[in-house]
Design a protein around this motif. Structure first.
Motif, mmCIF file in Angstrom:
data_model
loop_
_atom_site.group_PDB
_atom_site.id
_atom_site.type_symbol
_atom_site.label_atom_id
_atom_site.label_comp_id
_atom_site.label_asym_id
_atom_site.label_seq_id
_atom_site.Cartn_x
_atom_site.Cartn_y
_atom_site.Cartn_z
ATOM 1 N N GLU A 297 0.836 -1.223 0.000
ATOM 2 C CA GLU A 297 0.000 0.000 0.000
ATOM 3 C C GLU A 297 0.856 1.254 0.000
ATOM 4 O OE1 GLU A 297 -3.505 2.099 2.734
ATOM 5 O OE2 GLU A 297 -2.707 0.119 3.260
ATOM 6 N N GLU A 298 2.007 1.240 0.725
ATOM 7 C CA GLU A 298 2.892 2.401 0.760
ATOM 8 C C GLU A 298 3.594 2.599 -0.576
ATOM 9 O OE1 GLU A 298 4.083 2.166 5.527
ATOM 10 O OE2 GLU A 298 5.426 1.394 3.981
ATOM 11 N N ALA A 299 3.954 1.532 -1.237
ATOM 12 C CA ALA A 299 4.650 1.639 -2.514
ATOM 13 C C ALA A 299 3.719 2.092 -3.627
ATOM 14 C CB ALA A 299 5.288 0.298 -2.868
ATOM 15 N N ASN A 300 2.427 1.662 -3.546
ATOM 16 C CA ASN A 300 1.439 2.052 -4.564
ATOM 17 C C ASN A 300 0.244 2.674 -3.855
ATOM 18 O OD1 ASN A 300 2.742 0.770 -7.025
ATOM 19 N ND2 ASN A 300 2.568 -1.013 -5.654
ATOM 20 N N PRO A 301 0.300 3.960 -3.534
ATOM 21 C CA PRO A 301 -0.732 4.591 -2.702
ATOM 22 C C PRO A 301 -2.074 4.755 -3.391
ATOM 23 C CG PRO A 301 0.835 6.217 -3.497
ATOM 24 C CD PRO A 301 1.376 4.888 -3.886
ATOM 25 N N GLY A 302 -2.136 4.692 -4.716
ATOM 26 C CA GLY A 302 -3.414 4.869 -5.401
ATOM 27 C C GLY A 302 -3.258 5.698 -6.659
ATOM 28 N N THR A 303 -4.291 5.637 -7.482
ATOM 29 C CA THR A 303 -4.231 6.339 -8.767
ATOM 30 C C THR A 303 -4.472 7.827 -8.646
ATOM 31 O OG1 THR A 303 -6.581 5.848 -9.128
ATOM 32 C CG2 THR A 303 -4.962 4.262 -10.004
ATOM 33 N N ASP A 304 -5.023 8.287 -7.523
ATOM 34 C CA ASP A 304 -5.309 9.713 -7.349
ATOM 35 C C ASP A 304 -4.341 10.401 -6.402
ATOM 36 O OD1 ASP A 304 -6.168 8.327 -5.147
ATOM 37 O OD2 ASP A 304 -7.940 9.589 -4.797
ATOM 38 N N CYS A 305 -3.208 9.785 -6.137
ATOM 39 C CA CYS A 305 -2.270 10.298 -5.137
ATOM 40 C C CYS A 305 -0.975 10.744 -5.816
ATOM 41 C CB CYS A 305 -1.974 9.211 -4.100
ATOM 42 S SG CYS A 305 -0.986 9.789 -2.701
ATOM 43 N N TRP A 306 -0.475 11.909 -5.401
ATOM 44 C CA TRP A 306 0.808 12.419 -5.891
ATOM 45 C C TRP A 306 1.946 11.771 -5.100
ATOM 46 C CZ3 TRP A 306 1.665 16.898 -9.235
ATOM 47 C CH2 TRP A 306 0.490 17.394 -9.805
ATOM 48 N N LEU B 185 0.593 24.182 -5.485
ATOM 49 C CA LEU B 185 -0.188 23.549 -6.551
ATOM 50 C C LEU B 185 -1.547 23.072 -6.069
ATOM 51 C CD1 LEU B 185 2.606 21.446 -8.308
ATOM 52 C CD2 LEU B 185 1.637 23.618 -9.041
ATOM 53 N N GLY B 186 -1.824 23.220 -4.783
ATOM 54 C CA GLY B 186 -3.122 22.820 -4.256
ATOM 55 C C GLY B 186 -3.298 21.326 -4.136
ATOM 56 N N ILE B 187 -2.204 20.589 -3.947
ATOM 57 C CA ILE B 187 -2.285 19.128 -3.842
ATOM 58 C C ILE B 187 -2.832 18.757 -2.468
ATOM 59 C CG2 ILE B 187 -0.938 16.995 -3.836
ATOM 60 C CD1 ILE B 187 1.014 18.373 -5.748
ATOM 61 N N SER B 188 -3.852 17.903 -2.453
ATOM 62 C CA SER B 188 -4.492 17.535 -1.187
ATOM 63 C C SER B 188 -4.148 16.125 -0.723
ATOM 64 C CB SER B 188 -6.014 17.665 -1.321
ATOM 65 O OG SER B 188 -6.485 16.848 -2.394
ATOM 66 N N LYS B 189 -3.666 15.286 -1.644
ATOM 67 C CA LYS B 189 -3.347 13.898 -1.286
ATOM 68 C C LYS B 189 -1.990 13.555 -1.867
ATOM 69 C CE LYS B 189 -5.260 9.201 -1.238
ATOM 70 N NZ LYS B 189 -6.376 8.337 -1.693
ATOM 71 N N MET B 190 -1.054 13.158 -0.986
ATOM 72 C CA MET B 190 0.306 12.940 -1.458
ATOM 73 C C MET B 190 1.058 12.040 -0.481
ATOM 74 S SD MET B 190 3.208 15.809 -2.399
ATOM 75 C CE MET B 190 3.322 16.376 -0.681
ATOM 76 N N VAL B 191 2.002 11.264 -1.027
ATOM 77 C CA VAL B 191 2.898 10.437 -0.225
ATOM 78 C C VAL B 191 4.317 10.955 -0.439
ATOM 79 C CG1 VAL B 191 3.824 8.135 0.174
ATOM 80 C CG2 VAL B 191 1.411 8.420 -0.366
ATOM 81 N N VAL B 192 5.039 11.173 0.653
ATOM 82 C CA VAL B 192 6.398 11.700 0.600
ATOM 83 C C VAL B 192 7.370 10.571 0.919
ATOM 84 C CG1 VAL B 192 7.995 13.433 1.487
ATOM 85 C CG2 VAL B 192 5.542 13.941 1.364
ATOM 86 N N TYR B 193 8.423 10.459 0.117
ATOM 87 C CA TYR B 193 9.456 9.438 0.326
ATOM 88 C C TYR B 193 10.791 10.127 0.578
ATOM 89 C CZ TYR B 193 5.927 6.449 -1.866
ATOM 90 O OH TYR B 193 4.771 5.793 -2.165
ATOM 91 N N SER B 194 11.479 9.700 1.637
ATOM 92 C CA SER B 194 12.787 10.241 1.995
ATOM 93 C C SER B 194 13.663 9.120 2.522
ATOM 94 C CB SER B 194 12.641 11.341 3.048
ATOM 95 O OG SER B 194 13.894 11.751 3.536
ATOM 96 N N ASP B 195 14.968 9.213 2.263
ATOM 97 C CA ASP B 195 15.886 8.196 2.779
ATOM 98 C C ASP B 195 16.508 8.605 4.110
ATOM 99 O OD1 ASP B 195 17.837 10.085 2.165
ATOM 100 O OD2 ASP B 195 18.280 9.188 0.234
ATOM 101 N N SER B 196 16.032 9.722 4.704
ATOM 102 C CA SER B 196 16.549 10.185 5.995
ATOM 103 C C SER B 196 15.702 9.600 7.123
ATOM 104 C CB SER B 196 16.522 11.717 6.060
ATOM 105 O OG SER B 196 16.862 12.157 7.352
#
Length: 488
Positions: A19-28, A85-96
């Motif tokens: 689920e974390e790797a593929n959050p959905g089709t409507d997610c940035w 940009l007004g993004i309301s749904k997003m997953v952030v990835y960081s290696d820290s």
């Protein structure tokens, strides 16, 4: 030390769930990475839309930062970009691990600086709750890591990568809030990028989708501006674009205070020439002040010039200073003088002496080399001739006026071709030519204009009364050639 691990609590795995790797089709998706070396600190981020549209940004820091601070700067820049940009749904990835664990509340930020960064992140996430952050391996974040290294050599940056220079840490920058946003040409693009909403008309919808791919909206600066066209090119090279970028560049440069004050001084007259005719000798005088010039003997710096409009009789006098009493003495000297220059003027084709007395004057050279009229001089005939010349004087003057009028019309037509009209109205803001307002304060590095002032009254075309912005009247009247409109 910011966190510790015991032997009974090993570090968590970096592997993501399905689920974390593929959050959905409507997610940035947002990938961020920051790094710091002894030479400089930098960051990179990649923002991917649900349709696969990618925004890449490389950031260089103009200040020293630790590796953890650079990671936070990358995260904050990415969150601000998503917010703009007004993004309301997003997953952030960081290696820290530090940034991810502190943001998710698993670690406590004990370092004061990191605590301030963490507070900023929480404030941004508080406005958009549907944003999550996950830790990934460095290999999975390689693209963002490459972007951060591109800053070391800006020539390696591709045209699709947006470059930004961060002058100060984000926690030291004041937040600017928008208090009003009326609809304009940007509204359809913002609505589409933010809400994915398209017009009902299919043709307009396809056109909007095609154009929206060229936009990347973000607050920033491009440094010192150039001329309008060069500024527009510079904005586009930095990765920004909107349909009226050239028009906005022209307006921006036009309103720049420093550009206006150092602008060139126009040499063309701002008004059409006004014909001044005088059929009577010595009835209308023109007086002008010239200077200051380099100091001459006896501390002379100015020249006062007077010209009679009918006879074109000209007199000039060098003076130390210019004041009311000096001007009065100068005119008294002219009125009381007996000698009048005896040279024909182009406009009248007659000498000033003849237009004044009806007869040509005897020039000094005739004393040493007698002319025909001197050798054959007869007093009685001379008196009769003088009386006759006086009777004909009116006709001579009328002909001189006609020739002078024709000459001035030709002169007016010649100079009118080069004139660019500049008129001002009461209430207009203007700058004043420095050379006219303060002749003693000049230099190559000094601005050509000073001010601004407000036009208080239009006395006649080309002549104005000015006032300071506080309302106090500026002494003297000012010619339009010494003024320039001020834009703000």
């Amino acid at each position: 030390m910011e966190c510790t691990f015991t032997e009974q609590q090993p570090p968590a795995s970096h592997e993501l769930t399905q689920e974390e790797a593929n959050p959905g089709t409507d997610c940035w998706k947002l990938y961020v990475d920051g790094s710091s070396t002894a030479e400089r600190s930098r960051a990179g981020l990649i923002l991917i839309s649900p349709e696969g549209f990618t925004i890449q940004q490389a950031i260089n820091f103009a200040f020293k930062a630790t590796n953890n601070q650079a990671e936070y700067e990358a995260l904050i820049s990415g969150l601000n970009l998503a917010k703009s940009l007004g993004i309301s749904k997003m997953v952030v990835y960081s290696d820290s691990q530090i940034v991810v664990k502190q943001t998710n509340g698993e670690y406590i930020a004990k370092d004061p600086t990191l605590a301030q960064y963490q507070a900023m992140v929480r404030n941004i996430l508080g406005t958009t709750p549907d944003i999550t952050i996950h830790q990934i391996n460095r290999e999975e974040n390689s693209k963002a890591d490459e972007l951060s290294k591109l800053v070391q050599n800006t020539s390696d940056i591709a045209s699709s990568v947006y470059f930004e220079e961060l002058e100060a840490p984000s926690m030291e920058q004041s937040e600017v809030l928008c208090i009003g946003s009326p609809d304009n040409w940007m509204t359809p693009y913002i609505v589409y990028l933010r809400d994915r909403t398209l017009p009902e008309d299919q043709n307009k919808a396809r056109y909007l989708q095609h154009k929206a791919a060229r936009f990347f909206l973000e607050n920033g600066i491009c440094g010192d501006h150039l001329a309008a066209k060069a500024l527009a090119y510079k904005v586009i090279r930095q990765g920004y674009y909107w349909p009226t970028v050239h028009a906005h560049s022209i307006a921006y440069v036009k309103k720049c205070p420093q550009c206006q004050k150092f602008n060139n001084v126009p040499r063309q007259s701002p008004n059409l020439p006004a014909l001044v005719l005088s059929p009577i000798p010595f009835a209308i005088w023109g007086i002008d002040i010239m200077g200051p010039f380099p100091r001459a003997k006896d501390d002379l710096r100015y020249v006062l010039v007077a010209i009679d409009y009918m006879t074109k009789w000209a007199e000039a006098k060098a003076m130390r200073t210019i004041n009311q009493q000096d001007c009065i003495k100068f005119m008294d000297t002219i009125v009381m003088r007996f000698g009048i220059p005896n040279h024909p003027r182009t406009g009248t084709n007659e000498t000033p002496f003849k237009l004044a007395y009806g007869t040509e004057a005897r020039i000094p050279i005739e004393t040493g080399s007698p002319s025909h009229r001197v050798i054959n001089f007869d007093e009685i005939s001379n008196i009769e001739g003088l009386k006759t010349n006086l009777e004909l004087l009116d006709e001579v003057r009328d002909n001189a006026v006609k020739r002078m009028e024709s000459y001035k019309e030709k002169t007016k037509l010649y100079f009118t071709k080069k004139i660019k009209i500049r008129e001002y109205e009461a209430g207009d803001l203007v700058l004043r030519h420095t050379e006219a307002s303060d002749p003693t304060n000049q230099g190559k590095l000094q601005p050509n204009w000073e001010g601004s002032y407000m036009v208080k009254e239009v006395l006649r075309p080309g002549t104005y009364k000015l006032s300071y912005l506080g309302g106090t009247e500026v002494p003297n009247t000012w010619h339009g050639a010494r003024l320039r409109k001020f834009y703000q």
